[in-house]
Design a protein around this motif. Structure first.
Motif, mmCIF file in Angstrom:
data_model
loop_
_atom_site.group_PDB
_atom_site.id
_atom_site.type_symbol
_atom_site.label_atom_id
_atom_site.label_comp_id
_atom_site.label_asym_id
_atom_site.label_seq_id
_atom_site.Cartn_x
_atom_site.Cartn_y
_atom_site.Cartn_z
ATOM 1 N N GLY A 1 3.074 9.519 7.961
ATOM 2 C CA GLY A 1 2.493 9.032 6.712
ATOM 3 C C GLY A 1 2.493 7.517 6.654
ATOM 4 N N ALA B 1 -4.540 2.341 7.327
ATOM 5 C CA ALA B 1 -5.593 2.225 6.313
ATOM 6 C C ALA B 1 -5.750 0.767 5.899
ATOM 7 N N ALA C 1 2.266 1.630 -3.464
ATOM 8 C CA ALA C 1 1.200 2.050 -4.383
ATOM 9 C C ALA C 1 0.834 3.517 -4.179
ATOM 10 N N ALA C 2 1.066 4.025 -2.963
ATOM 11 C CA ALA C 2 0.764 5.432 -2.672
ATOM 12 C C ALA C 2 1.887 6.350 -3.152
ATOM 13 N N GLY C 3 2.872 5.783 -3.847
ATOM 14 C CA GLY C 3 3.934 6.604 -4.405
ATOM 15 C C GLY C 3 5.142 6.767 -3.515
ATOM 16 N N ALA D 1 0.832 -1.206 0.000
ATOM 17 C CA ALA D 1 0.000 0.000 0.000
ATOM 18 C C ALA D 1 0.866 1.256 0.000
ATOM 19 N N GLY D 2 1.944 1.240 0.758
ATOM 20 C CA GLY D 2 2.851 2.381 0.771
ATOM 21 C C GLY D 2 3.481 2.611 -0.588
ATOM 22 N N ARG E 1 -0.321 6.329 8.810
ATOM 23 C CA ARG E 1 -1.622 6.501 8.147
ATOM 24 C C ARG E 1 -1.833 5.441 7.070
ATOM 25 N N ASP E 2 -0.817 5.220 6.245
ATOM 26 C CA ASP E 2 -0.938 4.211 5.185
ATOM 27 C C ASP E 2 -1.115 2.811 5.777
#
Length: 169
Positions: free
Chosen positions: A132, A139, A103-105, A100-101, A135-136
């Motif tokens: 950050g 999620a 994928a979040a760039g 996820a991290g 948070r990622d």
């Protein structure tokens, strides 16, 4: 309600060099995920992490989430200390958090060595030390937290009625 403990792993925050920023974010997100939260407890990396995790298991928390100490520096020992406490790993959680991290760039998300697993019936998850990253990671974790805790307590898999069949594993 799930009982959770948020632990910040930071040598500098534990020494008072700077304020813990990721721990309060973690505590808030655990509360938003339906937990009664204690912490953040701030500890230096290394043996104090193992001690804090063992105390949390003894105290009967349902979930313990750490932030920090998962990187590549020589002092980042949170995964090693966590491994000492875990009975069973849950690699899919840690893999999903890293994915996820990325994928979040955030390409460096794949460098996190965080673990997830069970110590008895206590779910333990390591998250990165940045706000950050917390948070990622939360999620991802929030989507499965209730089910994971229920399973750790011995709950059955949910089943779907209808033509699609069973949803549990």
């Amino acid at each position: 309600m799930m009982r959770a403990l948020a632990i910040t792993v930071s040598n500098r925050a534990a020494a008072g060099v700077y304020e813990d920023r990721s721990g309060p974010v973690l505590a808030r997100l655990l509360a938003e995920a339906g937990c009664s939260v204690d912490g953040p407890l701030v500890v230096p990396d290394g043996e104090p992490v193992e001690a804090a995790l063992r105390e949390a298991v003894t105290a009967g928390y349902d979930v313990v989430v750490t932030t920090g100490g998962t990187g590549l520096t020589p002092g980042d020992l949170t995964p090693e200390m966590t491994c000492r406490v875990l009975d069973r790993e849950i690699p899919g959680i840690a893999e999903a958090i890293r994915a996820a991290g990325a994928a979040a760039g955030i390409p460096a998300a794949i460098l996190s060595r965080g673990l997830a697993g069970l110590a008895g019936k206590v779910l333990i998850v390591n998250l990165p030390g940045s706000s950050g990253g917390v948070r990622d990671g939360m999620a991802v974790l929030a989507q499965v937290l209730g089910h994971a805790v229920d399973q750790a307590r011995g709950g059955d898999h949910p089943r779907a009625d209808g033509p699609a069949g069973q949803t549990g594993a």
